[in-house]
Design a protein around this motif. Sequence first.
Motif, mmCIF file in Angstrom:
data_model
loop_
_atom_site.group_PDB
_atom_site.id
_atom_site.type_symbol
_atom_site.label_atom_id
_atom_site.label_comp_id
_atom_site.label_asym_id
_atom_site.label_seq_id
_atom_site.Cartn_x
_atom_site.Cartn_y
_atom_site.Cartn_z
ATOM 1 N N GLY A 1 -5.075 5.486 -4.050
ATOM 2 C CA GLY A 1 -5.289 5.032 -2.683
ATOM 3 C C GLY A 1 -5.030 6.157 -1.694
ATOM 4 O O GLY A 1 -4.102 6.948 -1.883
ATOM 5 N N GLN B 1 -4.099 -2.748 7.013
ATOM 6 C CA GLN B 1 -3.186 -2.632 5.876
ATOM 7 C C GLN B 1 -3.548 -3.639 4.772
ATOM 8 O O GLN B 1 -2.701 -3.996 3.952
ATOM 9 N N ASP C 1 -4.427 6.837 2.385
ATOM 10 C CA ASP C 1 -4.114 6.270 3.696
ATOM 11 C C ASP C 1 -4.867 7.056 4.762
ATOM 12 O O ASP C 1 -4.689 8.268 4.891
ATOM 13 N N ASN D 1 0.811 -1.210 0.000
ATOM 14 C CA ASN D 1 0.000 0.000 0.000
ATOM 15 C C ASN D 1 0.849 1.266 0.000
ATOM 16 O O ASN D 1 0.572 2.227 -0.726
ATOM 17 N N TRP E 1 -9.989 3.665 -1.607
ATOM 18 C CA TRP E 1 -9.439 3.379 -2.933
ATOM 19 C C TRP E 1 -10.388 3.797 -4.050
ATOM 20 O O TRP E 1 -11.602 3.601 -3.946
ATOM 21 N N PRO F 1 -4.344 -4.996 1.401
ATOM 22 C CA PRO F 1 -4.216 -4.438 0.054
ATOM 23 C C PRO F 1 -5.505 -4.617 -0.725
ATOM 24 O O PRO F 1 -6.355 -5.455 -0.379
ATOM 25 N N TRP G 1 -7.806 2.129 4.403
ATOM 26 C CA TRP G 1 -7.501 2.817 3.152
ATOM 27 C C TRP G 1 -8.768 3.031 2.337
ATOM 28 O O TRP G 1 -9.648 2.166 2.296
#
Length: 221
Positions: free
Chosen positions: A180, A169, A182, A98, A151, A171, A149
């Motif tokens: 993406g 975390q 954070d 990521n 996306w 993916p 996250w």
Amino acid sequence: MFTLARPLVTKAFSRGLAWKLPGVGIATIYTLPELPYAYNALEPYISEEIMKLHHQKHHQTYVNGLNTAKEKYEKSTDVREQISLQAAIKFNGGGHINHSLFWKNLAPAGSTNKPTGALKEAIDRDFGSLDALKKSMNERTAAIQGSGWGWLGYNKDLKKLEIVTTANQDPLLSHVPIIGIDIWEHAFYLQYKNVKPDYLNAIWSVINFEEAGQRYEAATK
């Protein structure tokens, strides 16, 4: 004693790395990628202090954790130990994936911060406008409980852009990642405190739409 075939996790993990990231491969020692810009290049939207801590400390920790877990897994002949290590591989491997994507996801303000070409057409088609995409993605990302996250991903089956969130975390494996964001506190707290919407509004000023456009074109070929 039964042994879990060693390539099982690493091969599956590699399939999730179809983004051509640095330091990726079954027999590879993972390394911290260099930033494609200076630590202060994203100011005032993301501070130099945050970028240094985020890259040098947090991402490096994921790299170290991934290498340690991977080495233990490959040396182990105990199926129970191998199974127990998969959580560490997923967490630290996801953090490495990521963040390696995230750094290229960003660019200094005013450099490549508007979508063009096929990506712009897809955003207009699937969301109505860039502003509508930003609003929807910010709302979905801010609503993540805890860390995770947000996306913008390309759904290959439906051939369209969609907004997806992942926890911790993890993916993005269900879609091809285009952009993406954070939302872990280490990405914004020193500058924006607990006001997630301010961080989410600001980050669009340093989104690298040139990189996002290249990812989109590659995904649609």
